[in-house]
Design a protein around this motif. Structure first.
Motif, PDB file in Angstrom:
ATOM      1  N   CYS A 141      30.674  29.922  42.343  1.00 32.21           N
ATOM      2  CA  CYS A 141      31.311  30.669  41.243  1.00 32.21           C
ATOM      3  C   CYS A 141      30.727  32.084  41.174  1.00 32.21           C
ATOM      4  O   CYS A 141      31.462  33.060  40.983  1.00 32.21           O
ATOM      5  N   ALA A 145      32.929  35.623  41.659  1.00 34.01           N
ATOM      6  CA  ALA A 145      33.156  36.554  40.547  1.00 34.01           C
ATOM      7  C   ALA A 145      31.939  37.453  40.366  1.00 34.01           C
ATOM      8  O   ALA A 145      31.273  37.429  39.335  1.00 34.01           O
ATOM      9  N   ARG A 148      30.408  39.462  37.062  1.00 36.41           N
ATOM     10  CA  ARG A 148      31.037  39.091  35.790  1.00 36.41           C
ATOM     11  C   ARG A 148      30.103  38.211  34.964  1.00 36.41           C
ATOM     12  O   ARG A 148      29.193  37.583  35.491  1.00 36.41           O
ATOM     13  N   LEU A 294      38.512  31.496  39.762  1.00 31.46           N
ATOM     14  CA  LEU A 294      37.795  32.755  39.505  1.00 31.46           C
ATOM     15  C   LEU A 294      38.189  33.785  40.559  1.00 31.46           C
ATOM     16  O   LEU A 294      38.528  34.928  40.244  1.00 31.46           O
ATOM     17  N   ARG A 295      38.165  33.383  41.816  1.00 35.69           N
ATOM     18  CA  ARG A 295      38.490  34.328  42.872  1.00 35.69           C
ATOM     19  C   ARG A 295      39.921  34.827  42.733  1.00 35.69           C
ATOM     20  O   ARG A 295      40.198  36.021  42.895  1.00 35.69           O
ATOM     21  N   ILE A 298      40.116  37.402  40.002  1.00 38.22           N
ATOM     22  CA  ILE A 298      39.484  38.660  40.440  1.00 38.22           C
ATOM     23  C   ILE A 298      40.429  39.383  41.403  1.00 38.22           C
ATOM     24  O   ILE A 298      40.629  40.600  41.313  1.00 38.22           O
TER      25      ILE A 298
END
Lengths: 447, 447
Positions: A141, A145, A148, A294-295, A298
């Protein structure tokens, strides 16, 4: 955390009684390692050593536990008396928490009398495999990200209380910003985060009232949940609330979206807030997140400042266990080896040497006999001698720093979320290869 | 088990402070339910209620916890003082443990002041979802291997200590014979099982010595692990050991196989033992088992009397979490409803009525308003009133019996391991349908 001796598989105790009856009490070396990576992992991050050492320091059979063992009818009374005297007095070498590692590399080596070394198997696996699994998922994770705010949100779907606590610790140890778990905040000194739930909005007759009431109660930490009814309609109420609260000197820090198409919604919410001159209000999202989502967010350039990552992280949902083992590698000075189909182990007490390339990236590991001196960095270091810790408790900040450095030195192909075409190179030292042949010959296993 | 108030998500406490500031203190009704079945489940089994009630009985903010809350700077000192006075004094209605249930059916309903009802959310989900998930997986194993000895073996790969303990409880509650987890044996009064590990064999210079030594140490519980080196060669040593031990009055109860093709191996081992006149020695197997492998071994007519089921069971590896929620359904006498995309809930306090067909099989459920009287069996029963239990602690034997009866009444199509083509029928009562429309109209959500 207490360390009840009965938190173990029964066979550890029945085996101990066997050793005790026989007077078999030589020195044993056990190593803990992962046999195989889960499909969607290119590396693992060692974690949980602190809890393992705490356990070894505090292991004892209490009166009450002894009474229970006697009541089972499985044990000799004198054996139970003997068990009451047992403390862990062995040596432990281990990879520091936050170390990147690969299959078949021991992350922990216990050297002790066979009783002590055997007795601790179940709980050592229980503690190390869980935190390692969660830290490894969390590191993905963090890589997905970068920069973040990531907050661990999983307590409700963690597998019990200890899983919730240790998951919070493991995620923060590898780079998460904090956790929603208050007890973990207290216990491990982690930053705690929290906003509001849908029930808060639903308990009020209208959303605006809920927003105003919450903001006035938490003037320094106003994060408003906007997806209880209709997310975009709620933005209008946030804008209205912002005007009212401004006059009271209260600033809304962020809004949270917990459902729907988070990429699209966050963009539209951003547009509407910006149009109202509320550029300073951030967007925080949650809801079934994992490294892949998450990716994706982003990559879509979703204007999201922070993520709450819960269920899929703390259950490691795509790999909810590691294929790990704690195996006898040496007994009474002789290397040992298990050769069950698909479960062979490398014999003897071992060390892992890591080599780096000219740019400082990890180039390959060598599995070696423990007392070899090979080029590269030895990954296992002494952490306990004769039952006492070698150094002080390591801070989570130190583990965090190590993880960051380790991930920076990990070659790009292993940092990706997708499985790498080739696994990280692990060589066997010449001496280890000789030891394998010798051990098989001694055990009559040469093929 | 202790019940620290801080074992919760921070937002429960920040919301409470909001309610406290506002003086909002009406009666709230929250319900806990599963939104959707995991793909490979046709039903779920309610479990964990006992731990939930224990938690509600013992919930309190300690001095130390209060000090921590004050130190965070997030809370008003007077709010923390107020929190110290909070005890759970509400009502709880729930499905008894061992009840078969389906999506959108509340398994627990909390009626209390909004503070108390909100405060307990995180831990109630944490306790109920985990045991329910494990009990449901375990019930599939019981259905796959009817009448066989099933032993829970998962502590080492359970997610922490509490997961290991509660998994042992949940599996035994739905029909497992026992567990390898000694502390769970002590705590819940479960039968404990254990044999020997590969390390025991490896610590001896030869397998025969290991077998003899173990047998002499556990003369009443001789189960020998035979796959450390070569399973079939080991059988010859078991036969030799049996001859020697017979003269000492010791009987070998079983052999255990932990790796390889368990179906083929068990048949060949059986043949060889029988040929040596050792028909009385049973075969016990373990190693990456789950309900599918159990069924396959049963279908192959593998001569196996008992199974040790570990990792895949206690992590519920194919569904390591349930999509469950604890939602506000009524506040201050008015039904409430969340309508976030994909997360709608049915408003109001509810009851589930179950109908049976002429053969006593479950025919369908009706979700109804709580005070309706409909045909069928109401599944939620009072378990706590004003913070006190309505009845005594239910024995695991009673839960076990209920589970057996429930599984017998479950139609065949849902007893299968494969997903049923149609989900179990759930109707909404007329009054509930009216309530949905009214609630949407009141909330301005009518479409």
């Amino acid at each position: 955390m207490s360390a009840p001796m009965l938190l173990t598989d029964l066979y550890q105790l029945t085996m101990l009684q066997g050793y005790w009856h026989e007077g078999l009490a030589g020195e044993a070396v056990f190593e803990l390692f992962v046999r195989k990576l889960p499909t969607e992992r290119n590396f693992l991050i060692a974690a949980g050593l602190e809890q393992a050492l705490e356990y070894l320091e505090h292991l004892v059979l209490t009166d009450e536990e002894a009474d229970y063992l006697r009541s089972t009818g499985l044990f000799d009374d004198r054996f139970v008396d003997w068990l009451r005297e047992i403390r862990f007095e062995g040596d432990v070498d281990a990879m520091p928490e936050g170390t990147v590692f690969f299959p078949n590399e021991p992350i922990l080596r216990v050297t002790a009398s066979i009783h002590q070394a055997q007795l601790v198997e179940t709980r050592l696996i229980n503690l190390l495999q869980f935190q390692t699994m969660i830290a490894s998922k969390a590191a993905r994770c963090v890589l997905a990200a970068p920069g973040r705010t990531l907050v661990e949100f999983g307590l409700r779907r963690a597998h019990g209380a200890e899983a919730g606590l240790l998951a919070a610790r493991a995620t923060c140890a590898v780079g998460f910003t904090g956790t929603s778990n208050v007890l973990a905040g207290q216990r491990y000194g982690l930053p705690i985060f929290g906003t509001m739930a849908h029930s808060y909005v639903m308990a009020h007759d209208n959303e605006l009232d809920a927003f105003l009431s919450f903001a006035r109660s938490q003037p320094n930490n106003v994060v408003l949940l906007i997806d209880t009814y209709d997310t975009l309609l709620a933005v209008a109420k946030v804008i209205e609330a912002a005007r009212i609260l401004e006059r009271e000197g209260i600033r809304i820090r962020a809004v949270r979206i917990d459902a729907g198409d988070l990429g699209e919604l966050s963009k539209e919410v951003r547009r509407r807030l910006d149009a109202a001159g509320l550029e300073s209000i951030g967007i925080f999202v949650s809801g079934d997140l994992d490294e892949w989502k998450l990716r994706s967010l982003i990559q879509q350039e979703a204007p999201i400042g922070g993520f709450g990552v819960g269920t899929r992280l703390v259950t490691s949902h795509d790999a909810p266990y590691l294929n790990c083992a704690y195996k006898l590698e040496e007994y009474a000075g002789l290397a040992r080896r298990k050769v069950s189909p698909g479960k062979q182990t490398y014999p003897g007490r071992k060390q892992v040497f890591r080599r780096y390339d000219d740019e400082g990236k990890m180039a390959g590991d060598t599995l070696a006999v423990a007392d070899e001196e090979l080029p590269g960095e030895p990954l296992l270091v002494p952490v306990m001698r004769a039952g006492k810790r070698v150094g002080p408790v390591e801070s989570l900040e130190a583990i965090r720093r190590r993880t960051r450095e380790q991930l920076e030195r990990l070659p790009e192909v292993y940092r990706r979320l997708e499985p790498a075409a080739q696994s990280f190179p692990l060589a066997l030292s010449d001496r280890l290869q000789v030891l394998i042949v010798e051990t098989d010959r001694r055990l009559g296993l040469a093929r």
